[in-house]
Design a protein around this motif. Structure first.
Motif, PDB file in Angstrom:
ATOM      1  N   TRP A  52       0.929  -1.172   0.000  1.00 34.63           N
ATOM      2  CA  TRP A  52      -0.091  -0.073  -0.161  1.00 34.63           C
ATOM      3  C   TRP A  52       0.910   1.333   0.053  1.00 34.63           C
ATOM      4  O   TRP A  52       0.648   2.120  -0.606  1.00 34.63           O
ATOM      5  N   VAL A  56       0.294   3.394  -3.110  1.00 31.82           N
ATOM      6  CA  VAL A  56      -0.626   4.606  -2.781  1.00 31.82           C
ATOM      7  C   VAL A  56       0.263   5.803  -2.103  1.00 31.82           C
ATOM      8  O   VAL A  56       0.178   6.807  -2.628  1.00 31.82           O
ATOM      9  N   GLY A  64      -6.455   5.072  -3.418  1.00 29.29           N
ATOM     10  CA  GLY A  64      -6.771   3.856  -2.866  1.00 29.29           C
ATOM     11  C   GLY A  64      -8.379   3.624  -2.915  1.00 29.29           C
ATOM     12  O   GLY A  64      -9.150   4.653  -3.219  1.00 29.29           O
ATOM     13  N   ASP A  66     -11.639   0.686  -1.145  1.00 31.20           N
ATOM     14  CA  ASP A  66     -11.987  -0.656  -0.348  1.00 31.20           C
ATOM     15  C   ASP A  66     -13.489  -0.732  -1.064  1.00 31.20           C
ATOM     16  O   ASP A  66     -14.343  -0.265  -0.314  1.00 31.20           O
ATOM     17  N   GLN A 175      -6.279  -1.326  -4.796  1.00 33.59           N
ATOM     18  CA  GLN A 175      -7.360  -2.211  -3.772  1.00 33.59           C
ATOM     19  C   GLN A 175      -6.731  -3.310  -3.120  1.00 33.59           C
ATOM     20  O   GLN A 175      -6.128  -4.204  -4.032  1.00 33.59           O
TER      21      GLN A 175
END
Ligand code: ATP
Length: 440
Positions: A52, A56, A64, A66, A175
């Motif tokens: 991540w 990101v 990002g 979710d 993701q």
């Protein structure tokens, strides 16, 4: 070491040390899903956090997301999964075990379980998506699927994210999340399971620039794995042949690792063209074009995808880190994990349970925890046994409080890999560890 041996040893070590347990073990287990224990969940979280951060946090051009696991069923019609997310399935005429027809051990026609020759008829196509029902009525109109990949959640949010984050093409969306595939033949521990996690990134580019971006991502992803300390000679690319290439893909490369059971993919880099966005545009009736504000050009972007299996990458990390060796006449098993990935960064031992050493060690351990350095306190057994336990758990540094600590306020820090020991002032331990935790 024979390949089967290494896998057996890994399964047993990861269970013994609380990394991975069989799901529902007290019921006999499921074989196709696994649970991550106290050390396993830390290792997994550390791996995901590194990904991540690279994808990101360290970049301006990736956002990002979710997205939910459950999606509108129309998504899977558009993506082609309802029609085509299938594997060929054969059934043994004698023992009725089912297999993927394209497995090498099945291709000769002999059943790998009961040994019957010419055991299989014509394969039938089996859809790998898990189907369930949304709401209280179990009827076809309410049927939905558990997502078999996280990518579709990204495509359907393409314009939401581009608009709200004010991104310009080229940019990406990343993701991490669960995916489910009703695999016909799961196996090889956490390599192929029916519930797993993916870390996926879809990079949207102007058509015509896709080849160049593909090369950049291909190189970038390989470098990322090498940066985790995975042995270079165990990593390679495999280019998809015509037959292997998915119908939507223009070009695809796998990153493969040489597992004990052979070279296998654990991440894919795909040029998915404008297939997904165009299909969602057709099926939803909503425009998914990008408008270039500078030139007023409208187009459906191409997508370069990097798709990493989190669990498979964990298997790469664990396999690559596993080592058996003889040190000072004694055998030891070591998980030589990168300190950034290691679940515990340090263990603190009082050499003996007297002279106030346990109190000093406890204080040091608590100080490490407060400073967010995951630490383990162990006063049980000989110092050699305590070292061995931490070597197996992959803990990079063991700190021993001994007689000299009472004299000059220093402790011994032992390096898991080199076995070198240095003396460090007790109040400098946090800083000393932090410096080294950042990477080798
Ligand atoms: P395979 O050919 O091994 O089934 P795939 O080509 O279908 O894999 P992709 O659809 O490209 O895999 O998925 C991307 C990544 O997701 C894979 O590289 C892998 O790491 C992971 N993955 C896919 N299926 C599984 C599974 N059943 N269990 C664990 N990880 C998986």
């Amino acid at each position: 070491m024979a390949s089967g041996d290494l896998m057996d040893k890994l399964v047993s070590l990861t269970k013994r040390r609380g990394y991975v347990f069989q799901s529902s073990e007290i019921y006999g287990g499921t074989g196709s899903v696994w649970d991550y224990g106290p050390l396993g969940v830390e290792l997994k979280n550390n791996l995901k956090a590194l990904w991540w951060s690279a994808m990101v946090h360290q970049r301006d051009d990736i956002e990002g997301l979710d997205a939910a696991i459950l999606m509108h069923p129309g998504v899977w019609e558009a993506s082609g999964h309802v029609e085509g997310f299938t594997d060929p399935l054969v059934e043994c005429s004698s023992c009725h075990r089912r297999f993927r027809a394209d497995l090498p051990e099945v291709e000769g026609g002999q059943c790998p379980t009961c040994g019957t020759r010419n055991a299989f008829g014509t394969p039938r196509m089996f859809n790998l998506m898990f189907k369930t029902f949304m709401g209280p009525v179990e009827e076809d109109a309410a049927a939905i699927y558990l997502r078999p990949e996280t990518a579709q959640g990204i495509y359907v949010n393409f314009l939401n994210i581009q608009g709200t984050a004010r991104q310009k093409v080229p940019f990406g969306i990343a993701q991490i999340g669960k995916a489910f595939r009703n695999e016909i033949t799961p196996g090889n521990f956490i390599f192929r399971t029916r519930e797993f996690e993916q870390a996926e990134m879809q990079f949207f580019v102007k058509p015509g620039t896709d080849d160049e971006w593909f090369e950049r991502w291909k190189a970038d992803r390989m470098a990322w794995h090498a940066g985790l300390g995975i042995k270079a000679e165990k990593l390679r690319f495999h280019q998809h042949t015509e037959e292997e290439l998915a119908h939507y893909a223009k070009l695809a490369f796998d990153i493969e690792y040489e597992f004990p059971f052979g070279w296998k993919e654990f991440e894919g880099i795909h040029n998915r063209t404008d297939f997904d966005l165009s299909r969602h545009q057709e099926h939803s009736g909503k425009r998914l074009e990008y408008i270039d504000a500078a030139t007023n050009e409208r187009y459906v972007p191409y997508v370069i995808e990097t798709s990493m299996g989190v669990d498979r990458t964990l298997l790469v990390v664990l396999t690559d880190a596993y080592r058996e060796e003889v040190v000072e006449g004694e055998e030891r098993v070591v998980l030589s994990l990168d300190p950034r990935l290691a679940p515990l960064k340090a263990a603190v031992f009082p050499l003996v349970k007297k002279d106030g050493l346990p109190e000093i060690a406890t204080k040091l351990h608590e100080g490490l925890r407060k400073a967010s350095v995951p630490s383990f306190y162990d006063a049980a057994g000989s110092i050699g046994r305590r070292y061995r336990r931490q070597d197996e758990a992959g803990t990079p540094w063991c700190i021993t409080v001994d007689g000299q600590t009472n004299e000059d306020d220093t402790v011994t820090i032992r390096d898991r890999d080199s076995l070198e020991q240095v003396r460090v002032a007790t109040d400098k331990v946090v800083g000393w560890l932090r410096e080294r935790m950042a990477g080798r």
